[in-house]
Design an enzyme around this catalytic site. Structure first.
Site, PDB file in Angstrom:
ATOM      1  N   ILE A 117       0.779  -1.280  -0.039  1.00 53.82           N
ATOM      2  CA  ILE A 117       0.072  -0.072  -0.068  1.00 53.82           C
ATOM      3  C   ILE A 117       0.918   1.165   0.039  1.00 53.82           C
ATOM      4  O   ILE A 117       0.556   2.057  -0.813  1.00 53.82           O
ATOM      5  CB  ILE A 117      -0.863   0.059   1.149  1.00 53.82           C
ATOM      6  CG1 ILE A 117      -2.018  -1.101   1.314  1.00 53.82           C
ATOM      7  CG2 ILE A 117      -1.740   1.462   1.386  1.00 53.82           C
ATOM      8  CD1 ILE A 117      -2.861  -1.471   2.423  1.00 53.82           C
ATOM      9  N   ASP A 144      11.164   2.335   6.485  1.00 51.84           N
ATOM     10  CA  ASP A 144      10.727   1.016   6.536  1.00 51.84           C
ATOM     11  C   ASP A 144      12.012   0.154   6.584  1.00 51.84           C
ATOM     12  O   ASP A 144      12.974   0.051   5.694  1.00 51.84           O
ATOM     13  CB  ASP A 144       9.874   0.584   5.248  1.00 51.84           C
ATOM     14  CG  ASP A 144       9.315  -0.799   5.315  1.00 51.84           C
ATOM     15  OD1 ASP A 144      10.079  -1.741   6.206  1.00 51.84           O
ATOM     16  OD2 ASP A 144       8.196  -0.986   4.883  1.00 51.84           O
ATOM     17  N   CYS A 175      -4.251   5.702   7.719  1.00 51.12           N
ATOM     18  CA  CYS A 175      -5.441   4.782   7.232  1.00 51.12           C
ATOM     19  C   CYS A 175      -5.032   3.477   7.278  1.00 51.12           C
ATOM     20  O   CYS A 175      -5.394   2.568   6.581  1.00 51.12           O
ATOM     21  CB  CYS A 175      -5.751   5.054   5.517  1.00 51.12           C
ATOM     22  SG  CYS A 175      -6.312   6.847   5.157  1.00 51.12           S
ATOM     23  N   ASP A 218      -8.582   7.571   9.496  1.00 54.00           N
ATOM     24  CA  ASP A 218      -9.396   6.538   9.190  1.00 54.00           C
ATOM     25  C   ASP A 218      -9.550   5.362  10.179  1.00 54.00           C
ATOM     26  O   ASP A 218     -10.521   4.678  10.141  1.00 54.00           O
ATOM     27  CB  ASP A 218      -9.060   6.009   7.820  1.00 54.00           C
ATOM     28  CG  ASP A 218     -10.372   5.180   7.354  1.00 54.00           C
ATOM     29  OD1 ASP A 218     -11.366   5.598   7.322  1.00 54.00           O
ATOM     30  OD2 ASP A 218      -9.897   4.074   6.677  1.00 54.00           O
ATOM     31  N   GLU A 265     -12.382   1.043  18.329  1.00 51.21           N
ATOM     32  CA  GLU A 265     -13.296   0.958  17.176  1.00 51.21           C
ATOM     33  C   GLU A 265     -14.696   0.018  17.417  1.00 51.21           C
ATOM     34  O   GLU A 265     -14.121  -0.977  18.176  1.00 51.21           O
ATOM     35  CB  GLU A 265     -12.695   0.650  15.878  1.00 51.21           C
ATOM     36  CG  GLU A 265     -11.638   1.717  15.348  1.00 51.21           C
ATOM     37  CD  GLU A 265     -11.206   1.291  14.021  1.00 51.21           C
ATOM     38  OE1 GLU A 265     -11.605   0.375  13.436  1.00 51.21           O
ATOM     39  OE2 GLU A 265     -10.260   2.096  13.438  1.00 51.21           O
ATOM     40  N   HIS A 312     -13.040   3.913   9.246  1.00 49.04           N
ATOM     41  CA  HIS A 312     -12.323   2.904   8.708  1.00 49.04           C
ATOM     42  C   HIS A 312     -13.101   2.709   7.373  1.00 49.04           C
ATOM     43  O   HIS A 312     -13.589   1.464   6.935  1.00 49.04           O
ATOM     44  CB  HIS A 312     -12.742   1.830   9.764  1.00 49.04           C
ATOM     45  CG  HIS A 312     -11.550   0.874   9.520  1.00 49.04           C
ATOM     46  ND1 HIS A 312     -10.815   0.105  10.665  1.00 49.04           N
ATOM     47  CD2 HIS A 312     -10.558   0.306   8.529  1.00 49.04           C
ATOM     48  CE1 HIS A 312      -9.849  -0.711  10.406  1.00 49.04           C
ATOM     49  NE2 HIS A 312      -9.672  -0.368   8.961  1.00 49.04           N
TER      50      HIS A 312
END
Length: 527
Positions: free
Chosen positions: A153, A172, A231, A257, A262, A280
């Site tokens: 992503i 990363d 996100c 998001d 949640e 989400h």
């Protein structure tokens, strides 16, 4: 014909994919919400296709006596008890790439909305105000976008951001310099990213290492007026620290998001004007939902029909091309392990698995799992190929894997060595053109034997008359010999007999064989 249950809503096309692949399918989209009914019927099925409504608990798995694979249409598998599934040998798959584009596009949308304050401007305009001067935005062109987590992503986000003429930097630990060059990003350390980025977007899993990666300390190191987008997963950001930074102006805005808790019906960030919040929605497009449904149907069908394993969370992947080539070597690794495991009577400390020749260039992970299963199965009845690597790790067994080019006469060679507190014992084998596994070496003694369901293993002194005495005794005991395989270290030294027999030997019969002159050990083996 394998049978699959679809217990959550999946598209009709996904259901048809099962049928087209020769899989019987029951589409019961509301069954996942009925725990008792699910428990009643789950024992009938080889596969289970789910979304998020079905909770695959330890209790459900206990009732799933025939289940071989669970496929989650989506990336999150919080509703599956993966350790319990692993213990039962059930493959758990997800579809991590089916919603990649959708999630990446949502992150870009959130970034642009944040840059131009679109949600608040929309609400103001609908309220009859015309506050043109109030909503002064910023351009994204030439700005620095910092990506935390540059996997699938993150790489798509980088590509889209470059199309917006942004400078992209990425943190990363698993991003190689070659991959960074390929996707056109600059690989940096986290502190460097924080200091340079105008926008920061998160695309990393939530682990103990990434939890609160955007902490109060990290925010303090960031460029003043940075804008943050998440996100990926709630928990990557310290929400309280972000709230304070949004109030002070250290962070100009945040677009979120995902949240720590949640559904997020209430959150300390919701009252802040410089926060955009969505429920989400990262994977919520019709295309993404269709894609993950089709992918999970293809993956489950492929596993049940051909042994192909894709996107498994508790077992190495095996491609459709690999499956036919790997299968005989997986079988060889398992029987070698089983042989060694049945011969081992004291605590196992180490297991060394060596792959030599063409097999060394194959995907060795499934073979390692099969070998460990074979070793541990005689000692631990409940172990399986899926759970064996974890069981070995939990019990402190050191596992070493070695790969090398061909050195001996065999194009393919697997050697397994068991180390105990008393000794080391090695067994080696190969696969011939017939596809059948063969033992070619036991305790450094060369021999050749096909492993059959019931066998007698004998070690003895290499002296005349032994073979006759052993054959005569087996005849007297009513044991028919199917095949007799021999090997010795050198004349007059240790020798081994591997005898394929019809039927099985009991303890009394083994004791009589052990009592023969020159016999050091006799053991019944089952494969």
């Amino acid at each position: 014909m394998p049978k699959v249950l679809v217990s959550d809503k999946l598209s009709p096309t996904a259901v048809q994919i099962f049928k087209d692949n020769g899989v019987e399918v029951d589409y019961l989209p509301d069954l996942g919400k009925d725990k008792e009914k699910l428990l009643e019927v789950i024992g009938q099925y080889d596969g289970l296709a789910i979304r998020s409504a079905t909770k695959v608990t330890e209790k459900v798995l206990a009732a799933a006596t025939n289940l071989k694979v669970i496929g989650r249409a989506g990336i999150g598998v919080d509703n599956v008890d993966i350790p319990a599934a692993t213990k039962k040998g059930i493959i758990v798959m997800n579809t991590p790439f089916g919603n990649s584009i959708t999630t990446a596009e949502h992150a870009i949308s959130m970034m642009l909305s944040l840059a131009r304050q679109i949600p608040e401007a929309d609400a103001s305009t609908r309220a009859g105000k015309w506050e043109k001067n109030r909503f002064m935005g910023v351009e994204v062109t030439s700005k620095v976008l910092g990506i935390v987590g540059c996997g699938n992503i993150g790489a798509i986000v980088a590509d889209r951001a470059q199309g917006l003429r942004m400078k992209v930097i990425a943190f990363d630990p698993f991003l190689t310099p070659e991959r960074a060059l390929e996707i056109g990003v600059e690989k940096v350390e986290l502190d460097d990213l924080l200091a340079r980025a105008d926008f920061i977007t998160l695309h990393t899993p939530l682990t103990e290492q990434t939890r609160n990666v955007i902490s109060a300390e990290a925010i303090a190191k960031a460029k003043k007026g940075v804008r943050i987008i998440n996100c990926a997963r709630g928990g990557l950001i310290d929400e309280a620290a972000l709230g304070e930074a949004l109030k002070s102006g250290q962070v100009a805005g945040a677009a979120l998001d995902v949240f720590l808790e949640e559904p997020a019906s209430a959150n300390l960030l919701f009252d802040l004007p410089n926060v955009i919040a969505t429920p989400h929605l990262g994977a919520s497009t019709s295309e993404a939902q269709e894609n993950v449904a089709l992918q999970v149907a293809e993956q489950i069908s492929a596993y049940l029909m051909s042994g192909e394993i894709t996107n498994a969370l508790n077992f190495p992947s095996i491609s459709a091309e690999e499956a036919p080539r790997l299968t005989p070597f997986i079988k060889l690794a398992e029987v070698l392990g089983s042989f060694a495991g049945q011969m081992t009577e004291t605590s196992i400390q180490t297991i060394k698995i060596e792959f030599e020749g063409n097999v060394a260039a194959m995907n060795t992970k499934p073979m390692v799992a099969a070998a460990l299963h074979g070793v541990l199965k005689p000692l631990l009845e409940e172990v399986n190929m899926v759970s064996a690597p974890q069981v070995a790790k939990d019990r402190g067994v050191g596992v070493e894997v070695v790969t090398r080019e061909q050195q001996g006469a065999y194009e393919n060679y697997i050697r397994l060595t068991i180390g105990t507190e008393r000794q080391e014992r090695a067994i080696a084998g190969t696969v011939f053109a017939s596809g059948k596994p063969r033992v070619i070496q036991v305790k450094n003694i060369n021999m050749e034997a096909e492993l059959t369901p019931s066998m007698l293993y004998v070690t003895n002194e290499d002296k005349p008359g032994h073979i006759g005495r052993l054959g005569t005794l087996l005849g007297t005991l009513g044991i028919n010999i199917a095949n007799f395989n021999l090997g010795r270290a050198e004349v007059g030294s240790d020798a081994i007999a591997l005898v394929s027999i019809d039927g099985t030997l009991n303890e009394k019969q083994l004791a009589e064989i052990t009592a023969l002159p020159g016999v050091k050990q006799a053991k019944a083996l089952k494969f």
